[in-house]
Structures are given as C-alpha cells and as structure tokens.
Design an enzyme around this catalytic site. Structure first.
Site, PDB file in Angstrom:
ATOM      1  N   SER A   1      47.877  63.765  12.948  1.00  0.00           N
ATOM      2  CA  SER A   1      47.295  64.850  12.157  1.00  0.00           C
ATOM      3  C   SER A   1      45.769  64.856  12.266  1.00  0.00           C
ATOM      4  O   SER A   1      45.243  64.946  13.364  1.00  0.00           O
ATOM      5  CB  SER A   1      47.776  64.733  10.712  1.00  0.00           C
ATOM      6  OG  SER A   1      47.487  65.914  10.031  1.00  0.00           O
TER       7      SER A   1
ATOM      8  N   ASP B   1      51.088  65.336  16.542  1.00  0.00           N
ATOM      9  CA  ASP B   1      50.922  66.605  15.845  1.00  0.00           C
ATOM     10  C   ASP B   1      49.504  66.754  15.253  1.00  0.00           C
ATOM     11  O   ASP B   1      49.329  66.800  14.028  1.00  0.00           O
ATOM     12  CB  ASP B   1      51.976  66.782  14.747  1.00  0.00           C
ATOM     13  CG  ASP B   1      52.300  68.262  14.545  1.00  0.00           C
ATOM     14  OD1 ASP B   1      52.064  69.061  15.466  1.00  0.00           O
ATOM     15  OD2 ASP B   1      52.780  68.628  13.452  1.00  0.00           O
TER      16      ASP B   1
ATOM     17  N   HIS C   1      56.138  67.718  10.569  1.00  0.00           N
ATOM     18  CA  HIS C   1      54.827  67.207  10.958  1.00  0.00           C
ATOM     19  C   HIS C   1      54.966  65.745  11.386  1.00  0.00           C
ATOM     20  O   HIS C   1      54.494  65.330  12.437  1.00  0.00           O
ATOM     21  CB  HIS C   1      53.910  67.333   9.750  1.00  0.00           C
ATOM     22  CG  HIS C   1      52.440  67.215  10.049  1.00  0.00           C
ATOM     23  ND1 HIS C   1      51.866  67.617  11.236  1.00  0.00           N
ATOM     24  CD2 HIS C   1      51.411  66.748   9.282  1.00  0.00           C
ATOM     25  CE1 HIS C   1      50.558  67.397  11.184  1.00  0.00           C
ATOM     26  NE2 HIS C   1      50.266  66.860  10.021  1.00  0.00           N
TER      27      HIS C   1
END
Ligand SMILES: *[C@@H]1O[C@H](CO)[C@@H](O)[C@H](O)[C@H]1NC(C)=O
Length: 463
Positions: free
Chosen positions: A156, A180, A265
């Site tokens: 992230s 991600d 995610h």
C-alpha cells in the site's frame, strides 16, 4: 621562522579537526533525522520486535545477529488505523524465513507516521523512503553490504515508500516488490514521488484492489513496475464478498478482522506469501493487453515470455514498456487455479457441440480413466468444485476438420478463433440432447478436456 611553521601547523591541524568534527556532526545529523525503526525479526519470533538495527551504531548489527553474507528483505507496512502492525506482518516474515532461512528480514516501523489522516501519512512516505535509503546506504558504506542482496517489499503506502527509498540510495537495490501500491494521491503523481521501474534493478507489482474510478481506487491502477500483475483482473478478489466475510467470521471469529476489511487490498500480500510457501506450484500470469481479452481466453500462451510466475520466483523480464499480466486464482490459499479457456456459457455450448460430435468415445474413455486415477480437484468456471481431475496424456481429440492441426500454434489459433467468433449455437448444443442430465455431462466432460488441454499446451510451449 620555526614559530611560523608551528603556527601554520596548528592552524592546519585545527582546521582539520574542525572539518572532521563537522563531518561527524553531519553524519550524526543524517542519522538523527531518522524516525523509522528497523526491526530485525527472527524466525523464532516473527511477531516480535526483539532487536533494532540502529543506523550509525555499528554494534547493533552484531547484537541482532545480522548475517552479512545472506540476503536482506525489508518489509514496509502501509497506512494503519489502529497504529499497530496488521496481522499480515508476522505471516509475511514467517514465510520469508521459511523460504530463505538464512536471510535477514527487517520490518520498518513507521507506525506513528502511518496513523495520521491518509493524506498526511501519504506525504510521509517521502520521509520514510529517505530513512530507509539512509539506512541502506549506511550498510553499504560501512560494511560493503552488497545492495544486490536487498529486496524491498512494500504494501500500500509502503510500496511508494520503498520506491522512494530505491530512488534515493546511491546504488540500486536488487528488487522492489509492490504489493497493491496505494492509489489515492499517487495515481497521477510524478514517477519520483511514487513507485516506478527506475527504483530498483527489477520492480514487480501485484494489483489486487483497483476498483472504481482512478482517483477513488484503493490500489493504484496504472502499471508502475517492470511487471505488473492483475490477479482476477485486479479489481476485486474472489472470496472477498460480504457473504464470504460472514462465513469467515462464523468460522474464525473476529481475530483476523483487519484482513476482512481490506480483503482484496491485502490479497496482494497473501498471494506473495503463497508464492513463498508453495514453491513447487507457482501461479502463472499471462501477458495481455486488457482484462477482457484475457477473460476471453485469448492470452493463455507462454511463448516469448508471455507468461511468468507470480511472486517470489518471477522471471526478470524487463521490457521498455510496462508489462501487464493477468491470471485467475482461487479464493483461498493455495491460490493457484488453472488457466482455462472456456469463459462464457455461450462459448461453452459452442465448444461442447463441436467436440462432442467428434469424440464421444474418447470422452467416455477419458472419464472412466479419470474416475480411476481421480485426485485433487478442478476449479470450475461456474464455481462448482469437483473432486475429479485428470491430466490428458494424449493429444486432444483431433479437430482437423475445423481447421486445427497437430501443432500447438495451430491449436491455439483454432481455439482462439472458435472462442472469439462467438457463434450462437445454443440450438446445436440443444439438439445433442435436451435433457438436463445430458447437458450436465456435456458441461462436465468438455470442461475437463479444456482444462487439461491448456495445461498441457503451455507446458509444451514453455519447455
Ligand atoms: C549466514 O548465511 C549464510 C548463507 O548466506 C550461511 O551459510 C551461514 O551459516 C549464516 N551464518 C549464520 C551465523 O547464521
């Protein structure tokens, strides 16, 4: 005369000392600005911060049993609401140590900066990246630690921090894996402020939650590495819908709640963990221009680097343009599904009709054989799981009548044509048998043939 020389010498000496002192102060300042902490985790306690490596303090490495000859993984977490590590951290650390027992797995702790409002934390990725770069440069300069041994893994916001770190180190690190990478505020940002292919010798990225318009998407949508893999199209992951979440809560309680909230995610991490743990069955991703083309079965080929392993054992293929790759996965670990060709129900009927007309006998024999050797499972398009699997040893039924041939290329061309033409032939399929039972068997047989068919085809062409 002598006095002059003496004075000059003193002067010189003083200057030298003050220069040294200011250099030392500068170095200290360099390290003083570092707020991130570098925890060297151990295989025995993957969950605990037992020992910190402190930039500038040489003995911290010995104290933590840092292994200078083996490789180093640097794990960088993302934004956090709770201000605590999420439950995936020890899982990833553990998997890394399982796969590379001698390695050093370092977890970067930037929790304080990561628990601000999202835009604030997003802006902090610059400072975190700088911290990590300073740390890595120090290791390189102080111990000649080869940066070829350094692999950064960022999730992230952490993916962008890793990218910034990679762009700031004096020499390039070996690899960055972006799990991600965050989308908001980064989708349209300059390459220098986000993860990009220039940040390491090799940058591979998994995109697992890129739903919605580009400025809203949690995960960044555009490709940002040398290889960008979009499992299940990259938008949303199987097993992450509401019903599935309820089932998991019923099964496991609320322990892994954080995992449920960010299911898609976080799937990027679990896919990577999967690739570490299931060494013998890597998931294959296929290069394709669009997700739609992949779903039509038009890109299931391994020739000329068109397919690659997902995760740890990725083949380092670097092209001028970013490479977008796709695959389907299962909803749980092990995620490896099988690539298949049959996509829509319509295509399905088409193929059933063509093949059943030709090879009823072969299919029957195949089914009997499958029943005899039946093992593991096939994951079907329609969500049906059946306990039956077999591999076709012999060539797929001949379909030379339809323009197919013996060579793989011809087969592929044939099937691609068949599927892309999308002739409506419900009526043909229907005429083969209108009872539900016979339709069911058509489904079943043909699906098996196609599964086996593509597996076999790809193995041959990649060999
Ligand atoms: C350090 O790693 C190497 C492999 O890279 C291994 O052979 C060696 O035993 C390790 N040393 C220690 C003290 O664990």
């Amino acid at each position: 005369m002598g006095r002059k020389v003496f004075l000059a010498a003193v002067c010189f000496c003083l200057r030298w000392v003050s220069a040294l002192a200011s250099a030392a102060a500068e170095a200290e300042n360099n390290f003083a600005g570092i707020e991130s902490k570098f925890s060297l985790r151990t295989p025995a306690e993957p969950n605990e911060d037992v020992c910190y490596l402190i930039p500038g303090q040489v003995n911290s490495l010995a104290q933590c049993n840092f292994n200078h000859t083996s490789k180093t993984f640097v794990v960088i977490h993302g934004w956090t609401v709770t201000g605590m590590y999420e439950s995936w951290v020890p899982k990833l650390v553990d998997a890394l140590y399982k796969r590379e027992p001698d390695s050093n797995v370092i977890v970067v702790d930037w929790l304080i900066r990561a628990q601000q409002h999202y835009p604030v934390s997003a802006a902090y990725t610059k400072l975190v990246g700088k911290d990590v770069a300073t740390f890595i440069d120090w290791m390189e300069e102080e111990f000649n630690y080869p940066l070829n041994n350094v692999h950064l893994l960022g999730y992230s916001l952490g993916a962008h921090a890793a990218g910034i770190a990679g762009s700031l180190t004096k020499k390039k690190v070996n690899r960055i894996t972006g799990l991600d990478p965050a989308g908001p505020t980064f989708e349209y940002a300059d390459a220098v402020t986000r993860l990009s292919p220039d940040d390491a010798d090799f940058v591979d990225v998994l995109h697992t939650y890129t739903r919605g318009s580009p400025d809203r998407s949690i995960g960044i949508q555009k490709p940002v590495g040398h290889i960008d893999i979009y499992p299940n199209g990259g938008g949303f992951q199987p097993g992450c819908n509401f019903g599935e979440a309820l089932r998991l809560i019923a099964e496991k309680g609320l322990a892994d709640m954080d995992q449920l909230v960010k299911c898609s995610h976080e799937r990027s991490i679990h896919l990577f963990i999967d690739s570490l743990l299931y060494e013998e069955k890597p998931s294959m991703a296929y290069r394709c221009n669009t997700k739609e083309a992949f779903e039509k079965g038009l890109c299931l080929s391994c020739r000329k680097n068109r397919c690659n392993n997902l995760g740890y054992k990725v083949n380092r293929v670097r092209t001028k343009r970013n490479t977008k790759m796709y695959l389907k996965t299962r909803a749980q670990m092990p995620y490896k599904g099988r690539s298949y060709l049959l996509i829509t129900e319509q295509d399905w009927y088409l193929c059933s009709a063509v093949f059943l007309g030709e090879c009823v006998l072969q299919v029957t024999i195949l089914l009997l054989w499958c029943l005899l050797v039946g093992r593991s499972e096939v994951y079907l398009q329609f969500g049906i799981k059946c306990k039956l699997k077999c591999r076709l040893r012999r060539p797929v039924p001949s379909y030379s009548r339809y323009g197919g041939g013996r060579s793989n290329t011809k087969r592929e061309v044939f099937c691609n044509k068949l599927l892309s033409s999308k002739i409506k032939i419900y009526s043909v399929a229907w005429s083969l048998g209108t009872t539900g039972l016979s339709m069911f068997f058509q489904y079943f047989f043909i699906q098996m043939i196609f599964f086996s068919y593509y597996e076999e085809n790809n193995q041959q062409s990649s060999a």
